[in-house]
Design an enzyme around this catalytic site. Structure first.
Site, PDB file in Angstrom:
ATOM      1  N   HIS A 259       6.172   4.215   5.744  1.00 29.28           N
ATOM      2  CA  HIS A 259       7.680   3.318   5.567  1.00 29.28           C
ATOM      3  C   HIS A 259       7.432   2.354   4.568  1.00 29.28           C
ATOM      4  O   HIS A 259       6.460   1.538   4.983  1.00 29.28           O
ATOM      5  CB  HIS A 259       8.090   2.974   6.782  1.00 29.28           C
ATOM      6  CG  HIS A 259       9.467   2.322   6.894  1.00 29.28           C
ATOM      7  ND1 HIS A 259      10.253   2.317   7.878  1.00 29.28           N
ATOM      8  CD2 HIS A 259      10.242   1.756   5.802  1.00 29.28           C
ATOM      9  CE1 HIS A 259      11.509   1.845   7.524  1.00 29.28           C
ATOM     10  NE2 HIS A 259      11.103   1.250   6.156  1.00 29.28           N
TER      11      HIS A 259
ATOM     12  N   HIS B 192       3.388  -6.549   2.088  1.00 37.00           N
ATOM     13  CA  HIS B 192       2.457  -7.357   2.930  1.00 37.00           C
ATOM     14  C   HIS B 192       2.616  -8.593   2.207  1.00 37.00           C
ATOM     15  O   HIS B 192       2.150  -8.726   1.103  1.00 37.00           O
ATOM     16  CB  HIS B 192       1.072  -6.963   3.025  1.00 37.00           C
ATOM     17  CG  HIS B 192       0.909  -5.701   3.698  1.00 37.00           C
ATOM     18  ND1 HIS B 192       0.481  -5.518   5.364  1.00 37.00           N
ATOM     19  CD2 HIS B 192       1.150  -4.440   3.534  1.00 37.00           C
ATOM     20  CE1 HIS B 192       0.344  -4.600   5.689  1.00 37.00           C
ATOM     21  NE2 HIS B 192       0.580  -3.595   4.644  1.00 37.00           N
TER      22      HIS B 192
ATOM     23  N   HIS C 176       6.636  -0.822   2.958  1.00 40.43           N
ATOM     24  CA  HIS C 176       6.655  -2.234   3.374  1.00 40.43           C
ATOM     25  C   HIS C 176       5.754  -3.094   2.549  1.00 40.43           C
ATOM     26  O   HIS C 176       4.761  -2.702   2.040  1.00 40.43           O
ATOM     27  CB  HIS C 176       6.264  -2.311   4.654  1.00 40.43           C
ATOM     28  CG  HIS C 176       4.875  -1.783   5.260  1.00 40.43           C
ATOM     29  ND1 HIS C 176       4.869  -0.449   5.220  1.00 40.43           N
ATOM     30  CD2 HIS C 176       3.691  -2.373   5.379  1.00 40.43           C
ATOM     31  CE1 HIS C 176       3.386  -0.283   5.630  1.00 40.43           C
ATOM     32  NE2 HIS C 176       2.938  -1.300   5.401  1.00 40.43           N
TER      33      HIS C 176
ATOM     34  N   GLN D 294       0.752  -1.145   0.089  1.00 40.00           N
ATOM     35  CA  GLN D 294      -0.101  -0.001  -0.067  1.00 40.00           C
ATOM     36  C   GLN D 294       0.995   1.041  -0.040  1.00 40.00           C
ATOM     37  O   GLN D 294       1.713   1.645   0.970  1.00 40.00           O
ATOM     38  CB  GLN D 294      -0.908   0.023   1.086  1.00 40.00           C
ATOM     39  CG  GLN D 294      -1.795  -1.175   1.133  1.00 40.00           C
ATOM     40  CD  GLN D 294      -2.420  -1.514   2.515  1.00 40.00           C
ATOM     41  OE1 GLN D 294      -1.772  -1.656   3.422  1.00 40.00           O
ATOM     42  NE2 GLN D 294      -3.693  -1.253   2.551  1.00 40.00           N
TER      43      GLN D 294
END
Length: 164
Positions: free
Chosen positions: A84, A88, A86, A73
């Site tokens: 930050h 998933h 990242h 996202q």
């Protein structure tokens, strides 16, 4: 950048590769949904996430799942709650949600809003000189304890060490 033959399934993509590492490559998409839609995949042709080597993938094997949702996202408009970058990686099983795509709704819901959770915790007052235990504000699911999370992290680290 592409100097050797590389394939995306049966399709030769050597000239479409714009980035590679020892195990992976990034390829422009022949049919992008939106401008900039690219693919990142292992250099080795492999049909499923679960078929990748332990060096290439770990989560699906460890949790005994039949698939994985891998999502980023990027930005608040896409549901990112912590500023930050990242990725998933969500191990999946058949019928784990009523609809396959409900995972995206869940990621964007208050339950998945880690940023909101962290902000609530930051704003909590110190009571009698000690911080209150972190509690997820969602009534929908119980939080895992720090010990549970540390245990899982140690288990996954051990799995990685087995293949190194």
């Amino acid at each position: 950048m592409a100097t050797s033959e590389l394939f995306f399934g049966p399709f030769k993509v050597s000239t479409q590769v714009f980035y590679k590492t020892r195990l992976s490559m990034a390829v422009v998409n022949i049919k992008p949904i939106l401008p900039g839609h690219v693919l990142v995949c292992p250099q080795r042709v492999v049909a499923r996430y679960r078929d990748m080597t332990s060096e290439e993938a770990l989560i699906e094997r460890v949790y005994g799942t039949t698939g994985a949702t891998i999502a980023i996202q990027d930005g608040g408009s896409a549901g990112q709650s912590v500023p930050h970058v990242h990725t998933h990686i969500i191990p999946r099983k058949i019928n784990d949600f009523e609809s396959i795509d409900d995972v995206y709704t869940k990621l964007e819901s208050d339950e998945g809003n880690v940023g909101q959770f962290l902000e609530i915790q930051r704003q909590r007052k110190i009571v009698e000189g000690q911080k209150k235990e972190l509690i997820v504000e969602s009534l929908m699911r119980d939080p895992r304890s720090m010990a549970e999370m540390e245990s899982e992290a140690k288990m996954l680290a051990a799995e990685i060490e087995k293949v190194e």
